[in-house]
Design an enzyme around this catalytic site. Structure first.
Site, PDB file in Angstrom:
ATOM      1  N   ARG A  74      -0.282  -2.620  -6.658  1.00  0.00           N
ATOM      2  CA  ARG A  74      -0.623  -3.666  -5.682  1.00  0.00           C
ATOM      3  C   ARG A  74      -1.570  -4.683  -6.314  1.00  0.00           C
ATOM      4  O   ARG A  74      -1.401  -5.894  -6.156  1.00  0.00           O
ATOM      5  CB  ARG A  74      -1.247  -3.005  -4.452  1.00  0.00           C
ATOM      6  N   HIS A 116      -2.137   2.061  -5.944  1.00  0.00           N
ATOM      7  CA  HIS A 116      -2.828   0.808  -5.647  1.00  0.00           C
ATOM      8  C   HIS A 116      -2.915  -0.085  -6.880  1.00  0.00           C
ATOM      9  O   HIS A 116      -3.073  -1.306  -6.753  1.00  0.00           O
ATOM     10  CB  HIS A 116      -4.230   1.105  -5.107  1.00  0.00           C
ATOM     11  N   LYS A 175      -1.937  -2.107   8.049  1.00  0.00           N
ATOM     12  CA  LYS A 175      -3.080  -1.548   8.766  1.00  0.00           C
ATOM     13  C   LYS A 175      -3.099  -2.044  10.203  1.00  0.00           C
ATOM     14  O   LYS A 175      -2.757  -3.194  10.478  1.00  0.00           O
ATOM     15  CB  LYS A 175      -4.385  -1.941   8.066  1.00  0.00           C
ATOM     16  N   ARG A 220       0.863  -1.175   0.000  1.00  0.00           N
ATOM     17  CA  ARG A 220       0.000   0.000   0.000  1.00  0.00           C
ATOM     18  C   ARG A 220       0.905   1.232   0.000  1.00  0.00           C
ATOM     19  O   ARG A 220       2.047   1.168   0.460  1.00  0.00           O
ATOM     20  CB  ARG A 220      -0.884   0.025   1.251  1.00  0.00           C
ATOM     21  N   HIS A 275      -3.841  -9.098   4.041  1.00  0.00           N
ATOM     22  CA  HIS A 275      -5.295  -9.145   4.193  1.00  0.00           C
ATOM     23  C   HIS A 275      -5.659 -10.025   5.379  1.00  0.00           C
ATOM     24  O   HIS A 275      -5.156 -11.153   5.496  1.00  0.00           O
ATOM     25  CB  HIS A 275      -5.955  -9.723   2.939  1.00  0.00           C
ATOM     26  N   TYR A 312      -9.277 -11.091  -6.595  1.00  0.00           N
ATOM     27  CA  TYR A 312      -8.354 -11.281  -7.711  1.00  0.00           C
ATOM     28  C   TYR A 312      -8.637 -12.555  -8.490  1.00  0.00           C
ATOM     29  O   TYR A 312      -8.034 -12.777  -9.539  1.00  0.00           O
ATOM     30  CB  TYR A 312      -6.905 -11.311  -7.193  1.00  0.00           C
TER      31      TYR A 312
END
Length: 300
Positions: free
Chosen positions: A247, A244, A172, A148, A270, A279
């Site tokens: 990514r 992004h 995150k 990110r 994730h 994806y």
């Protein structure tokens, strides 16, 4: 309890208990303050404890004409979290958002770049300029490690474990993960660190930051967006290319080449596999080929 007190307590909870990033905290604050501002103008006597579903419905109807479906859904989700916190702390017994339905959204598939398009972008970098080697290292790290933009900006020299073939990434919720880095990506970063960065004279507090601007401070998100969009324009790409996008391309290309989706999930950071499964749309013919090649009862 008034709205400002409730919002302040909620933000402390998001930072300290849930460990959310400042970007996420700002989004939640904006959602609740939008509701509080509406009530201050239209129903000033309503408090966080007394507000009910009808008040919420009136607010949603009021802002709905100005918000796209995706923004409206995010607002409703943010408010559900706020009132869930009030219940958790014992300020309320019910959540007035329980019967409020968010707009139905189709899953937005992420944009990706082909390998050829990424090569075209990289070819537009002016490596004779002082920032050229830095920009090359930035693009290769976004694409080579699937970071990110906030993770790229937070990358430290002390996070580079090149001998082991990994970099440490703070994602995150301030959660660390180790992401593999390939030899070419590693050499791009090393060339920038050895040949360019020593001339940038890092300012106090930025000595350990990998990517610096001309003033020796960390780069901004806006600067990364600008670098990429300028390169995309020069390369003649008509896609809306952002940090992004690299990514997304990282994950898509790994999946197309047979990588395990669980491994991709770990590298992207994730929490849920369902986030990574977006994806899976990229190449249905590839998935059929996997079955034909590996299933014991192969197609004839």
């Amino acid at each position: 309890m008034n709205w400002e007190e409730a919002i302040t307590d909620y933000l402390h909870y998001l930072r300290l208990e849930r460990g959310l990033s400042e970007n996420s905290v700002r989004s939640y604050r904006r959602d609740v303050r939008k509701l509080a501002g509406y009530l201050a103008e239209n129903e000033p006597g309503i408090t966080p404890k007394s507000i009910d579903r009808k008040d919420i419905e009136a607010f949603i109807h009021h802002v709905g004409t100005d918000l796209k479906a995706r923004s409206q859904a995010r607002l409703i989700s943010g408010l559900k979290g706020f009132f869930g916190y009030l219940i958790f702390e014992g300020y309320r017994k019910d959540n007035p958002m329980d019967l409020i339905e968010a707009p139905k959204l189709g899953r937005k598939l992420p944009d990706t770049l082909s390998v050829e398009e990424i090569d075209r972008l990289v070819a537009e970098i002016d490596r004779s300029a002082p920032e050229g080697e830095r920009n090359l290292a930035i693009l290769e790290t976004l694409y080579g490690c699937g970071l990110r933009v906030s993770e790229l900006l937070g990358l430290r020299l002390s996070d580079l474990f090149f001998d082991e073939g990994f970099i440490k990434v703070t994602g995150k919720g301030s959660k660390d993960r180790f992401v593999p880095i390939g030899p070419y990506n590693r050499e791009c970063i090393l060339r920038y660190i050895r040949e360019v960065r020593p001339h940038q004279q890092p300012q106090a507090g930025f000595e350990d930051v990998v990517f610096l601007n001309r003033r020796g401070r960390g780069l901004s998100r806006a600067m990364i967006f600008t670098i990429i969009r300028d390169l995309a324009a020069r390369a003649g790409l008509r896609k809306n290319v952002s940090p992004h996008t690299f990514r997304h391309s990282f994950a898509t290309h790994l999946l197309q080449n047979g990588a395990d989706i669980r491994a991709i999930q770990q590298m992207l950071g994730h929490e849920s596999i369902t986030t990574t499964e977006v994806y899976m749309h990229v190449d249905r013919t590839h998935l059929a080929e996997v079955v034909r090649e590996h299933h014991p009862r192969k197609f004839s």
